[in-house]
Design an enzyme around this catalytic site. Structure first.
Site, short mmCIF file in Angstrom:
data_model
loop_
_atom_site.label_atom_id
_atom_site.label_comp_id
_atom_site.label_asym_id
_atom_site.label_seq_id
_atom_site.Cartn_x
_atom_site.Cartn_y
_atom_site.Cartn_z
N TYR A 77 0.85 -1.20 0.00
CA TYR A 77 0.00 0.00 0.00
C TYR A 77 0.88 1.24 0.00
CZ TYR A 77 -2.97 3.75 1.78
OH TYR A 77 -3.61 4.96 1.95
N VAL A 118 -10.48 1.17 12.51
CA VAL A 118 -10.46 0.83 13.93
C VAL A 118 -11.59 1.50 14.73
CG1 VAL A 118 -8.63 2.50 14.47
CG2 VAL A 118 -9.04 0.63 16.02
N GLY A 137 3.54 -4.65 8.79
CA GLY A 137 3.77 -3.36 8.11
C GLY A 137 3.14 -2.19 8.82
#
Ligand SMILES: NC(=O)c1ccc[n+]([C@@H]2O[C@H](COP(=O)([O-])OP(=O)(O)OC[C@H]3O[C@@H](n4cnc5c(N)ncnc54)[C@H](O)[C@@H]3O)[C@@H](O)[C@H]2O)c1
Length: 314
Positions: A142, A182, A265
């Protein structure tokens, strides 16, 4: 200004459309789908349905819509989607950005604001980073695709005189957020009476930014002072994942918090500074995290017809 907002039907892009309107600009959406958030907009928001890698369609949109500047947000923005289908992410994020810049070059539109991410700092050694921090090759695809977009902006400026502004977004949250992010996932689970699962021990901190503040940063990024500059759009409030869980628990009611596996990551606990955006654009994140979460919960409850936090006496 007439602003082509690629990804204007998405979470952040739809707020950019609203902020552009509020600032007196004329947004035009370019997206795979119409904006679900502007169905009843009056007047209607001009919308071009198109694929971001379709240069011919982009060229047509730029000229037919008489576009002055492009705010390029269309992307595979969810790192889990990138992980599941890396080839599509590379095509949409990297080559899509190249297609936008190339269409601009061919039509003669010479100003772009590019949505990047503070994930570009993921692999730096330093604990405190700003726009001058040198960036090692990123671990996550990404991040590689977004960094490629930044590099293409820089190259098109150097080679063809297209003026860019790179905005490295902090982690956004707020109304219209993707359910997988989240804050929404914690709020949804809490509202459903389910346990909140932390990635790792939850001690990693984030500089979240309320999405409407972020959208204002995109509008501010249109200023002349921002030409060929890079800005972090972050708040100066560090919030740990565990604190989010606790805050959501406080607003929604007692919830169980459990520890899950760490995410590969991940940005980790880096402090990303946003002083440049404040000094040059006069932009700061206005909304505190507590206030933003409360607004998100109120919005979420309004969507599902539940009483908001105020009415519920939270
Ligand atoms: N959400 C985050 O955590 C975050 C953080 C930092 C940076 N960003 C960046 O901000 C931008 C917007 O992210 P978001 O969270 O609003 O994502 P989102 O998924 O809500 O919106 C992306 C929009 O792009 C459109 N799109 C996707 N693929 C397309 C394609 N092939 N052709 C045309 N349109 C396409 C989607 O339909 C969607 O409306 C992205 O560039 C993303 O990389 C997001």
């Amino acid at each position: 200004m007439r602003v082509l907002v690629t990804g204007g039907s998405g979470f952040i892009g739809s707020h950019v459309v609203d902020r552009l309107l509020a600032a007196g600009h004329e947004p035009v959406i370019y997206d795979l789908r119409p904006s679900p958030w502007h169905v009843d907009a009056d007047p209607a928001i001009p919308t071009v349905i198109g694929e971001i890698t379709d240069r011919a369609a982009l060229e047509a949109a730029l000229s037919e819509q008489r576009i002055d500047v492009v705010a390029h947000l269309a992307a595979v923005a969810d790192v889990n989607d990138v992980h599941a289908d890396p080839e599509t992410a590379e095509i949409v994020n990297s080559r899509g950005t190249a297609a936008v810049l190339e269409a601009m070059r061919r039509v003669g539109v010479s100003r772009v604001v590019f949505a990047s991410t503070i994930w570009v700092y993921s692999d730096t050694e330093a604990a405190v980073v700003d726009e001058e921090t040198l960036l090692p090759a990123p671990a996550h695809l990404y991040t590689s695709t977004k960094l490629a977009g930044e590099l293409y902006c820089r190259s098109y400026q150097e080679l063809y005189g297209i003026e860019y502004t790179v905005l490295r977004f902090g982690i956004p949250y707020g109304p219209r957020a993707r359910e997988a992010a989240v804050v929404p996932s914690f709020v949804n689970r809490a509202l459903a009476g389910e346990a909140l699962v932390l990635s790792g021990d939850g001690s990693q901190s984030r500089r979240f930014v309320y999405v409407e503040d972020l959208a204002q940063g995109v509008v501010d990024g249109l200023a002349d002072v921002a030409v060929n500059r890079v800005y972090n759009l972050v708040s100066d409030e560090d919030v740990t994942i565990r604190q989010i869980a606790e805050l959501v628990g406080e607003y929604v009611g007692d919830v169980e918090v459990v520890v899950g596996p760490a995410r590969p990551g991940d940005l980790g606990s880096k402090v990303v500074l946003g002083a440049r955006a404040e000094a040059e654009l006069g932009w700061t994140a206005q909304t505190s995290f507590g206030e933003g979460v409360r607004r998100y919960i109120d919005w979420k409850r309004a969507q599902t017809g539940e009483p908001d936090a105020e009415l519920a006496g939270v």
